[in-house]
Design a protein around this motif. Structure first.
Motif, mmCIF file in Angstrom:
data_model
loop_
_atom_site.group_PDB
_atom_site.id
_atom_site.type_symbol
_atom_site.label_atom_id
_atom_site.label_comp_id
_atom_site.label_asym_id
_atom_site.label_seq_id
_atom_site.Cartn_x
_atom_site.Cartn_y
_atom_site.Cartn_z
ATOM 1 N N UNK A 19 -9.009 -46.144 5.390
ATOM 2 C CA UNK A 19 -7.885 -47.066 5.253
ATOM 3 C C UNK A 19 -7.093 -46.774 3.989
ATOM 4 N N UNK A 20 -5.833 -47.128 4.014
ATOM 5 C CA UNK A 20 -4.960 -47.083 2.831
ATOM 6 C C UNK A 20 -4.809 -45.681 2.259
ATOM 7 N N UNK A 21 -4.641 -44.697 3.130
ATOM 8 C CA UNK A 21 -4.382 -43.347 2.657
ATOM 9 C C UNK A 21 -3.002 -43.279 2.009
ATOM 10 N N UNK A 22 -2.828 -42.433 0.970
ATOM 11 C CA UNK A 22 -1.533 -42.336 0.307
ATOM 12 C C UNK A 22 -0.598 -41.380 1.047
ATOM 13 N N UNK A 23 0.675 -41.473 0.721
ATOM 14 C CA UNK A 23 1.649 -40.468 1.158
ATOM 15 C C UNK A 23 1.578 -39.301 0.177
ATOM 16 N N UNK A 24 1.627 -38.092 0.673
ATOM 17 C CA UNK A 24 1.562 -36.933 -0.203
ATOM 18 C C UNK A 24 2.742 -36.890 -1.156
ATOM 19 N N UNK A 25 2.500 -36.363 -2.373
ATOM 20 C CA UNK A 25 3.585 -36.253 -3.350
ATOM 21 C C UNK A 25 3.805 -34.838 -3.853
ATOM 22 N N UNK A 26 2.897 -33.921 -3.543
ATOM 23 C CA UNK A 26 3.077 -32.532 -3.950
ATOM 24 C C UNK A 26 2.941 -32.273 -5.427
ATOM 25 N N UNK A 27 2.532 -33.275 -6.204
ATOM 26 C CA UNK A 27 2.372 -33.088 -7.645
ATOM 27 C C UNK A 27 1.170 -32.183 -7.902
ATOM 28 N N UNK A 28 1.358 -31.188 -8.753
ATOM 29 C CA UNK A 28 0.279 -30.242 -9.031
ATOM 30 C C UNK A 28 -0.924 -30.970 -9.604
#
Length: 332
Positions: free
Chosen positions: A126-135
């Motif tokens: 549950x409550x997975x984040x949206x990807x942000x691509x931050x290294x």
């Protein structure tokens, strides 16, 4: 936790690829497997003892693993009957199919009646984040493929085993139902809502500062019209430092898509590298893992030598020869 030991379910399947979940568990966790359960019409065997449900319980089995992976992940009526019988016999049941056990009224009722547990492995956290691509810190390897079911999980597990043999820190990160049953944890990325796929992989493989590697199990193929979206999300979320291309020589068409040929290896590898550079511009290819199980030994050697020469990368069959040369390249 899913209780062990397991009884592995083959049901009425006739396609060897359809029992890849059971086969994977038997291959990588044989000490957890009491035997196999198959109906008379099933010609496939894992080389384990054939045991009926009641005998399995007497021998100590705790969970029936529905180790089948048919198109669409459906739960057929013959399987439903077998699941109810397993619950009645005293087994918990775990499934990686898209159709949830808990949503089948007859199964849910039987589990409640007999006090047994149901495990739907394809339930994402549950409550997975949206990807942000931050290294992020750490080092990651991702396996990619020319098609589905070409050995990405096997290659990833073989690399983990070889790195452990060398005393290196490395952790297998499961992204499919079989890998999750083998590893005990993971994210079923093909069950994650599309917007959250890359974020789920970032969550699965967070930054690490111990110098070790996260070895992320790939799914699908960028060239498969049905599953390319999952493959792309994995590439972006993994931020891989290294990629291993997986392939099965001799396939006439994409799995489930007669008439659609597989890409050539060079094109497939370059396309994956270009896509991966969105989140890691320094990604590199370190090897090719081929599934030569349908080839004679000499033919397998010729295929590996040819691929290695064409791509200037080590090429090995993880089961037949191991992956020592690929790991050597990874560590350069």
């Amino acid at each position: 936790m899913i209780h062990t030991p397991y009884l592995l379910y083959l049901g009425n399947e006739t396609d060897d690829l359809a029992v890849k979940t059971s086969r994977g568990v038997a291959q990588w966790r044989p000490s957890l497997c009491i035997g196999q359960y198959r109906n008379p019409s099933c010609p496939i065997s894992l080389g384990l003892p054939d045991i009926d449900l009641h005998e399995a319980v007497l021998r100590g089995a705790k969970t029936l693993i529905l180790g089948i992976a048919n198109a669409g992940g459906v739960l057929r009526q013959d399987t439903v009957k077998d699941v109810v019988a397993a619950l009645e016999a005293g087994l918990d049941v775990a499934s990686g199919l898209h159709v949830r056990l808990r949503d089948q009224l007859v199964i849910a009722d039987a589990a409640a009646r007999y006090g047994r547990r149901l495990f739907d492995v394809r339930d994402p956290p549950a409550h997975l984040p949206i990807g942000n691509g931050v290294k992020r810190s750490g080092r990651r390897l991702l396996t990619v493929g020319t098609d589905c079911s070409v050995g990405k999980m096997y290659a990833t597990l073989a690399i983990e085993r070889e790195m452990h043999r060398r005393g290196l820190l490395a952790d297998f990160r499961a992204t499919g139902q079989t890998g999750i049953l083998i590893n005990g944890s993971g994210v079923p990325v093909d069950a994650v809502v599309a917007d959250f796929i890359s974020g789920s992989v970032e969550w699965l493989s967070p930054g690490r500062l111990d110098g070790g590697w996260d070895l992320i199990e790939g799914q699908g193929s960028l060239f498969h019209p049905s599953y390319a979206g999952v493959s792309l999300g994995l590439l972006h979320g993994a931020q891989p430092d290294a990629i291993v291309l997986c392939h099965e020589p001799g396939r006439e068409h994409m799995r489930g898509l007669p008439g659609r040929t597989l890409p050539d290896l060079a094109t497939c590898l370059e396309t994956n590298l270009v896509a991966a550079k969105l989140t890691n511009p320094n990604v590199r290819a370190v090897g090719v893992a081929v599934n030569t199980s349908r080839l004679e030994a000499q033919d397998a050697q010729r295929v590996c030598a040819k691929v290695s020469d064409e791509l200037s990368l080590p090429c090995q069959d993880p089961i037949r020869t191991g992956v020592n040369l690929i790991v050597d390249k990874l560590l350069e």
